[in-house]
Design a protein around this motif. Structure first.
Motif, PDB file in Angstrom:
ATOM      1  N   ILE A 101       0.856  -1.186   0.000  1.00 19.87           N
ATOM      2  CA  ILE A 101       0.000   0.000   0.000  1.00 19.87           C
ATOM      3  C   ILE A 101       0.894   1.239   0.000  1.00 19.87           C
ATOM      4  O   ILE A 101       1.767   1.363   0.836  1.00 19.87           O
ATOM      5  CB  ILE A 101      -0.916   0.004   1.235  1.00 19.87           C
ATOM      6  N   PRO A 108      -3.547  11.190   3.672  1.00 21.59           N
ATOM      7  CA  PRO A 108      -4.794  11.960   3.783  1.00 21.59           C
ATOM      8  C   PRO A 108      -5.760  11.335   4.790  1.00 21.59           C
ATOM      9  O   PRO A 108      -6.426  12.061   5.539  1.00 21.59           O
ATOM     10  CB  PRO A 108      -5.386  11.890   2.369  1.00 21.59           C
ATOM     11  N   LEU A 109      -5.821  10.010   4.822  1.00 19.76           N
ATOM     12  CA  LEU A 109      -6.746   9.354   5.747  1.00 19.76           C
ATOM     13  C   LEU A 109      -6.332   9.608   7.199  1.00 19.76           C
ATOM     14  O   LEU A 109      -7.164   9.940   8.049  1.00 19.76           O
ATOM     15  CB  LEU A 109      -6.788   7.855   5.497  1.00 19.76           C
ATOM     16  N   THR A 113      -8.386  11.943   9.740  1.00 23.22           N
ATOM     17  CA  THR A 113      -8.980  11.353  10.931  1.00 23.22           C
ATOM     18  C   THR A 113      -8.501  12.024  12.214  1.00 23.22           C
ATOM     19  O   THR A 113      -9.297  12.331  13.095  1.00 23.22           O
ATOM     20  CB  THR A 113      -8.639   9.847  11.001  1.00 23.22           C
ATOM     21  N   TYR A 196       0.744  18.074   2.504  1.00 20.22           N
ATOM     22  CA  TYR A 196      -0.684  17.812   2.378  1.00 20.22           C
ATOM     23  C   TYR A 196      -1.482  18.769   3.246  1.00 20.22           C
ATOM     24  O   TYR A 196      -2.420  19.421   2.771  1.00 20.22           O
ATOM     25  CB  TYR A 196      -0.985  16.360   2.763  1.00 20.22           C
TER      26      TYR A 196
ATOM     27  N   PRO B  48     -12.555   6.618  15.549  1.00 16.30           N
ATOM     28  CA  PRO B  48     -12.998   7.951  15.136  1.00 16.30           C
ATOM     29  C   PRO B  48     -14.076   7.797  14.062  1.00 16.30           C
ATOM     30  O   PRO B  48     -14.094   6.781  13.356  1.00 16.30           O
ATOM     31  CB  PRO B  48     -11.733   8.577  14.546  1.00 16.30           C
ATOM     32  N   GLN B  50     -14.529   8.757  11.196  1.00 17.11           N
ATOM     33  CA  GLN B  50     -14.186   8.616   9.779  1.00 17.11           C
ATOM     34  C   GLN B  50     -13.958   7.166   9.367  1.00 17.11           C
ATOM     35  O   GLN B  50     -14.090   6.827   8.197  1.00 17.11           O
ATOM     36  CB  GLN B  50     -12.908   9.408   9.454  1.00 17.11           C
ATOM     37  N   VAL B  51     -13.584   6.321  10.307  1.00 16.27           N
ATOM     38  CA  VAL B  51     -13.283   4.935   9.954  1.00 16.27           C
ATOM     39  C   VAL B  51     -14.578   4.230   9.555  1.00 16.27           C
ATOM     40  O   VAL B  51     -15.525   4.195  10.327  1.00 16.27           O
ATOM     41  CB  VAL B  51     -12.618   4.197  11.128  1.00 16.27           C
ATOM     42  N   ILE B 224      -8.615   8.962  -4.502  1.00 18.50           N
ATOM     43  CA  ILE B 224      -8.587   8.770  -3.049  1.00 18.50           C
ATOM     44  C   ILE B 224      -8.928  10.078  -2.352  1.00 18.50           C
ATOM     45  O   ILE B 224      -9.815  10.122  -1.495  1.00 18.50           O
ATOM     46  CB  ILE B 224      -7.186   8.275  -2.581  1.00 18.50           C
ATOM     47  N   SER B 225      -8.243  11.162  -2.743  1.00 21.51           N
ATOM     48  CA  SER B 225      -8.526  12.403  -2.018  1.00 21.51           C
ATOM     49  C   SER B 225      -9.901  12.962  -2.378  1.00 21.51           C
ATOM     50  O   SER B 225     -10.545  13.600  -1.547  1.00 21.51           O
ATOM     51  CB  SER B 225      -7.413  13.438  -2.225  1.00 21.51           C
ATOM     52  N   GLN B 228     -12.443  11.114  -0.324  1.00 23.58           N
ATOM     53  CA  GLN B 228     -12.318  11.535   1.063  1.00 23.58           C
ATOM     54  C   GLN B 228     -12.974  12.904   1.266  1.00 23.58           C
ATOM     55  O   GLN B 228     -13.688  13.127   2.248  1.00 23.58           O
ATOM     56  CB  GLN B 228     -10.846  11.589   1.428  1.00 23.58           C
ATOM     57  N   ASP B 229     -12.742  13.819   0.311  1.00 25.88           N
ATOM     58  CA  ASP B 229     -13.367  15.140   0.405  1.00 25.88           C
ATOM     59  C   ASP B 229     -14.885  15.030   0.375  1.00 25.88           C
ATOM     60  O   ASP B 229     -15.585  15.827   0.989  1.00 25.88           O
ATOM     61  CB  ASP B 229     -12.908  16.032  -0.762  1.00 25.88           C
ATOM     62  N   TRP B 233     -15.550   7.752   2.995  1.00 23.56           N
ATOM     63  CA  TRP B 233     -14.347   7.107   3.498  1.00 23.56           C
ATOM     64  C   TRP B 233     -14.301   5.635   3.124  1.00 23.56           C
ATOM     65  O   TRP B 233     -13.215   5.067   2.994  1.00 23.56           O
ATOM     66  CB  TRP B 233     -14.240   7.281   5.011  1.00 23.56           C
ATOM     67  N   ALA B 236     -12.689   5.591  -0.207  1.00 24.86           N
ATOM     68  CA  ALA B 236     -11.251   5.878  -0.089  1.00 24.86           C
ATOM     69  C   ALA B 236     -10.496   4.644   0.406  1.00 24.86           C
ATOM     70  O   ALA B 236      -9.452   4.282  -0.141  1.00 24.86           O
ATOM     71  CB  ALA B 236     -11.030   7.058   0.860  1.00 24.86           C
ATOM     72  N   PHE B 237     -11.053   3.978   1.416  1.00 28.40           N
ATOM     73  CA  PHE B 237     -10.436   2.747   1.926  1.00 28.40           C
ATOM     74  C   PHE B 237     -10.365   1.696   0.821  1.00 28.40           C
ATOM     75  O   PHE B 237      -9.370   1.003   0.673  1.00 28.40           O
ATOM     76  CB  PHE B 237     -11.255   2.189   3.099  1.00 28.40           C
ATOM     77  N   ILE B 240      -7.586   2.401  -1.535  1.00 28.47           N
ATOM     78  CA  ILE B 240      -6.261   2.123  -0.954  1.00 28.47           C
ATOM     79  C   ILE B 240      -5.990   0.622  -0.922  1.00 28.47           C
ATOM     80  O   ILE B 240      -4.904   0.166  -1.283  1.00 28.47           O
ATOM     81  CB  ILE B 240      -6.176   2.743   0.456  1.00 28.47           C
TER      82      ILE B 240
END
Lengths: 255, 269
Positions: A101, A108-109, A113, A196, B48, B50-51, B224-225, B228-229, B233, B236-237, B240
């Motif tokens: 990865i 960013p993640l 977070t 970033y 959190p 976001q996960v 990805i970004s 996320q924006d 999420w 995005a995950f 990745i």
């Protein structure tokens, strides 16, 4: 005499390149390529004012903390995975996958977070640095000579002492090689995490100056990053040579 | 003798097979445990906010795999990484072999190489974006500049390290310099160069994704970004994990090719 010739041989190209850059860029009026003269004086002013020193402290502090975290986790897990055979076989494909990865893709993640503070930058650096250290520790542990292990058994060295006195020193040369690979990754992640999103740091200095079109400062930042990276790599060479003196002395490399 | 070996090897083969089956079971079990713990922790809000939910991530992966957006982005990322890598390979091999054939040159470039290798090329991004702009040329430039170092270093090391017996022999037989270069130096350096190329390829993929994240050139990094924006999420995950899988596959493929191509080199070792 020999030393003098050696250092001349090693340094002439660097000197020539810098002199070439100096004269080729002298009197440049392009905002994209400022003269080396102004780059150096800008770098000097910002260092002297303490601004860059503070930024550098923040960035390098994060690098150190991230590296320390990666060392603890990487070596600890590596010793276990390398030593316990079924565990190694079970997790091997997952380690391979996680390593693939792209480190920069998860920045960013992590920042999204955990926010803009130092913490998420440290986690990002640790996440980038851990894999070379982990993989090299595993290889190092597996590469320890069976005789050494048997000696450990004969003298009934067991438990944590066995790890500390037999396995860890045996794997150390390989672990150091892993740290060598991890260092440039750590520096890259350090800069990217600040490019970033950040409020300070050397990467922030570069990004902030370029987005306000102060390109002399952008150049100065890039030059500073290069010098710092080079110095870190030299310092690491010294540490490696010092901590592995017994290894080089033992002639293990000549076999 | 052969009559004895047949019954002996048979049970051995069967045992290995069952061991392998057990290994696969352990690995599958590990996946289930990790996903289960993740789901459980997600359900009790231990992460959190976001996960994402692992189930949502799996759904997102499946959705991406059948979406043109993903394959387009993947194509763009792979293409950028590949072109940059090829440029770096051409420069790195030619320069490296040229430098490596001279001891004086090798010692001269040592400091520059050490500097270049420890330099985080991506720190130049903001500047390169201003000078070249956000376009495929910038992407290729960044990738090539980042991944030429390992190739260069390996090519120099490879052409320095020569089998003394071969060098002596070519001298005894008065083999011309050009021929010696082609038949001795290059084959001797090849195993080193391929290692450099392999390392550089994974760097290329990594840098290309990184450039996408930072500068929004089209590709996986940008997606990805973007996701996320958009607060997605889970997507995005998924991106990745998928790019990790691609990197894994690329590495595996390159190792396979390397092993096939250099079979002769390993027989000697």
């Amino acid at each position: 005499m020999g030393i003098l010739r050696k250092s001349v041989e090693r340094l002439w190209l660097v000197v020539v390149l810098i002199v070439l850059w100096w004269f080729a860029s002298a009197g440049s009026t392009s905002i994209f390529y400022p003269s080396l003269d102004t780059i150096v004086s800008t770098l000097w002013t910002d260092l002297a004012s303490g601004l860059l020193i503070g930024y550098l402290g923040f960035s390098l502090g994060n690098l150190l903390a991230g590296l320390a975290l990666a060392l603890i986790l990487g070596i600890g897990l590596g010793l276990l995975i390398g030593e316990i055979r079924w565990l190694g076989e079970a997790v091997e494909p997952f380690v391979d996958f996680l390593r693939s990865i792209p480190q920069v893709a998860i920045i960013p993640l992590i920042i999204g977070t955990f926010g803009l503070d130092a913490g998420p930058k440290i986690y990002s650096i640790a996440a980038g640095c851990i894999f070379p250290i982990l993989l090299n520790t595993i290889d190092g542990v597996r590469g320890i000579e069976p005789t050494v292990r048997r000696f450990g058994k004969v003298y009934r060295i067991s438990g944590p002492r066995y790890f500390r006195k037999v396995v860890l020193p045996g794997a150390l040369p390989q672990i150091m090689a892993g740290v060598r690979v991890a260092l440039p990754i750590g520096i890259t992640v350090m800069v990217v995490s600040e490019l970033y999103a950040a409020r300070m740091g050397i990467g922030f200095y570069i990004l902030n100056s370029s987005s306000t079109f102060h390109l002399t400062e952008t150049w100065a930042g890039a030059v500073l990053v290069g010098i710092v990276g080079y110095l870190i790599s030299i310092i690491f060479n010294l540490i490696e040579r010092g901590s592995l003196r017994w290894y080089f002395k033992s002639g293990a490399t000549t076999k | 003798m052969s009559t004895f070996t047949i019954p002996i090897t048979r049970p051995g083969a069967r045992a290995r097979l069952s061991r392998r089956a057990r290994l696969i079971l352990i690995r599958l079990g590990l996946v289930v445990v990790v996903l289960g713990v993740w789901e459980l922790l997600w359900l009790v809000h231990a992460f959190p906010k976001q996960v994402p939910d692992p189930i949502a991530v799996i759904v997102a992966i499946v959705r991406l795999l059948i979406a043109a957006v993903f394959w387009n982005a993947l194509g763009q990322t792979l293409f950028g990484a590949l072109i940059g890598w090829l440029v770096a390979a051409a420069i790195g091999i030619v320069l490296g072999v040229a430098i490596g054939t001279s001891g004086f040159l090798t010692r001269s470039v040592e400091v520059v190489l050490e500097f270049g290798r420890s330099f985080p090329v991506i720190a130049l991004m903001p500047m390169v974006v201003l000078v070249i702009g956000v376009n495929p040329r910038m992407e290729v430039f960044m990738v090539a500049l980042s991944c030429c170092w390992p190739i260069l270093i390996q090519a120099i090391a490879g052409s320095r390290r020569q089998d003394q017996a071969l060098v002596d022999m070519s001298r005894v037989f008065r083999i011309s310099r050009a021929r010696r270069f082609r038949r001795v130096t290059i084959p001797g350096a090849l195993p080193f160069i391929t290692t450099g190329l392999r390392v550089a390829l994974s760097i290329a993929l990594l840098v290309d994704v990184g450039v996408g994240v930072l500068s929004q050139t089209p590709g996986i990094g940008r997606n990805i970004s973007l996701s996320q924006d958009a607060g997605r999420w889970d997507v995005a995950f998924a991106y990745i994990l998928l790019i990790g899988l691609v990197g894994w596959g690329v590495n595996w493929l390159v190792r396979l090719i390397e092993r096939r191509a250099l079979r002769w080199a390993r027989q000697e070792a």
